[in-house]
Design an enzyme around this catalytic site. Structure first.
Site, mmCIF file in Angstrom:
data_model
loop_
_atom_site.group_PDB
_atom_site.id
_atom_site.type_symbol
_atom_site.label_atom_id
_atom_site.label_comp_id
_atom_site.label_asym_id
_atom_site.label_seq_id
_atom_site.Cartn_x
_atom_site.Cartn_y
_atom_site.Cartn_z
ATOM 1 N N CYS A 173 1.405 5.264 2.643
ATOM 2 C CA CYS A 173 0.226 5.984 2.158
ATOM 3 C C CYS A 173 -0.056 7.171 3.077
ATOM 4 O O CYS A 173 -0.142 7.022 4.294
ATOM 5 C CB CYS A 173 -0.958 5.015 2.142
ATOM 6 S SG CYS A 173 -2.538 5.787 2.419
ATOM 7 N N GLU A 174 -0.180 8.367 2.475
ATOM 8 C CA GLU A 174 -0.349 9.561 3.310
ATOM 9 C C GLU A 174 -1.769 9.703 3.849
ATOM 10 O O GLU A 174 -2.028 10.561 4.679
ATOM 11 C CB GLU A 174 0.069 10.821 2.551
ATOM 12 C CG GLU A 174 -0.849 11.253 1.435
ATOM 13 C CD GLU A 174 -0.331 12.491 0.720
ATOM 14 O OE1 GLU A 174 0.856 12.822 0.873
ATOM 15 O OE2 GLU A 174 -1.118 13.128 0.002
ATOM 16 N N HIS A 175 -2.681 8.886 3.370
ATOM 17 C CA HIS A 175 -4.055 8.982 3.871
ATOM 18 C C HIS A 175 -4.291 8.112 5.099
ATOM 19 O O HIS A 175 -5.173 8.386 5.892
ATOM 20 C CB HIS A 175 -5.051 8.589 2.768
ATOM 21 C CG HIS A 175 -4.921 9.430 1.546
ATOM 22 N ND1 HIS A 175 -4.863 8.902 0.278
ATOM 23 C CD2 HIS A 175 -4.785 10.769 1.403
ATOM 24 C CE1 HIS A 175 -4.720 9.883 -0.592
ATOM 25 N NE2 HIS A 175 -4.662 11.029 0.059
ATOM 26 N N HIS A 176 -3.516 7.029 5.227
ATOM 27 C CA HIS A 176 -3.699 6.121 6.360
ATOM 28 C C HIS A 176 -2.421 5.856 7.137
ATOM 29 O O HIS A 176 -2.448 5.167 8.152
ATOM 30 C CB HIS A 176 -4.247 4.775 5.875
ATOM 31 C CG HIS A 176 -5.556 4.864 5.163
ATOM 32 N ND1 HIS A 176 -5.662 5.044 3.810
ATOM 33 C CD2 HIS A 176 -6.823 4.813 5.644
ATOM 34 C CE1 HIS A 176 -6.933 5.090 3.468
ATOM 35 N NE2 HIS A 176 -7.666 4.963 4.567
ATOM 36 N N GLN A 198 0.654 7.332 -4.638
ATOM 37 C CA GLN A 198 1.469 6.667 -5.656
ATOM 38 C C GLN A 198 1.614 7.515 -6.921
ATOM 39 O O GLN A 198 2.662 7.523 -7.561
ATOM 40 C CB GLN A 198 0.843 5.308 -5.974
ATOM 41 C CG GLN A 198 1.742 4.426 -6.819
ATOM 42 C CD GLN A 198 1.129 3.064 -7.056
ATOM 43 O OE1 GLN A 198 0.526 2.490 -6.156
ATOM 44 N NE2 GLN A 198 1.276 2.534 -8.256
ATOM 45 N N HIS A 202 -1.234 -1.454 -1.647
ATOM 46 C CA HIS A 202 -1.467 -0.490 -0.576
ATOM 47 C C HIS A 202 -2.077 -1.242 0.589
ATOM 48 O O HIS A 202 -3.178 -1.792 0.448
ATOM 49 C CB HIS A 202 -2.419 0.606 -1.056
ATOM 50 C CG HIS A 202 -1.820 1.486 -2.114
ATOM 51 N ND1 HIS A 202 -1.749 2.849 -1.992
ATOM 52 C CD2 HIS A 202 -1.239 1.185 -3.286
ATOM 53 C CE1 HIS A 202 -1.158 3.352 -3.063
ATOM 54 N NE2 HIS A 202 -0.842 2.365 -3.874
ATOM 55 N N CYS A 242 -3.467 -0.223 3.090
ATOM 56 C CA CYS A 242 -4.757 0.337 3.523
ATOM 57 C C CYS A 242 -5.912 -0.276 2.744
ATOM 58 O O CYS A 242 -7.049 -0.265 3.204
ATOM 59 C CB CYS A 242 -4.761 1.858 3.399
ATOM 60 S SG CYS A 242 -4.393 2.466 1.752
HETATM 61 ZN ZN LIG Z 1 -4.336 4.656 2.226
#
Ligand SMILES: [Zn+2]
Length: 225
Positions: free
Chosen positions: A113-116, A154, A182, A184
């Protein structure tokens, strides 16, 4: 500050990327450094994070971690950022004149995941209807793996897989469904261990209800091997 950075990044992408949100947001200079140079820099960054957290890097168990993580980022889990890693587009003529849908299901997805920067783990299901060209079955796994080995969302992964196969197969008639967990979401934050996320992209004939239904029925088959 944040907004300024964003504008700068956006501008640095150049004309090619504007309006194509299905592309991974890469900087123009993404591959100026060699893998070895990147590992060297990232190693120091990881060490800095660990030291800031208060960890003692002289401990035998931790001393190799910065180098290990840097190598893993550059060569493994984010190795698919480099277009040179894209699977070669070898295709075959459809000798059997098989004109029905081909479905490859349960392709393992390991992404991040590119956010976490936490893992995304799941399954991809792909279908296409040949236009006279076919690909080896393992090619579909390789394409999923290539695009998965990036910081991802995703939705983008699903679209990238379909677009790539549309290009390779020279047909719009490609579909992909991804069902993934995910970490996260599952291991932190809301900690919902049961939830998973389903994304889909339907091209060409798969936009038609009957074709789409056929594909979705196939991937529901609960075959045990
Ligand atoms: Zn994430």
């Amino acid at each position: 500050m944040k907004i300024e950075n964003k504008i700068e990044d956006f501008e640095s992408l150049g004309d090619d990327h504007i309006g194509t949100s299905s592309n991974t947001p890469l900087r123009n200079d993404a591959f100026k450094l060699s893998n070895e140079e990147k590992i060297d820099i990232i190693k120091d960054d990881v060490r800095h994070i660990m030291e800031t957290l208060g960890l003692d890097l002289s401990d035998d168990s931790l001393s190799g971690t910065p180098n290990r993580v840097a190598k893993m980022f550059v060569k493994e889990i984010f190795g698919g950022l480099n277009p040179k890693k894209k699977p070669s587009a070898s295709t075959f003529d459809n000798k059997y004149k098989y004109g029905e849908m081909l479905v490859e299901k349960n392709i393992t997805v390991y992404s991040t995941c590119e956010h976490h920067l936490l893992p995304i783990v799941g399954k991809a299901h792909i279908a296409y209807i040949s236009n006279g060209t076919v690909v080896g079955l393992s090619k579909m796994n390789r394409i999923v793996d290539y695009f998965a080995k990036r910081p991802q969302v995703q939705e983008r992964l699903t679209i990238q897989v379909v677009k790539e196969l549309q290009e390779v197969l020279d047909t719009k008639d490609v579909a992909c469904v991804i069902d993934a967990k995910h970490l996260c979401v599952n291991s932190r934050g809301i900690r919902d261990i049961e939830s998973s996320t389903v994304t889909s992209e339907f091209g060409g004939k798969f936009k038609e209800e009957a074709t789409r239904r056929e594909f979705l029925d196939y991937i529901k088959l609960d075959t045990k091997f």
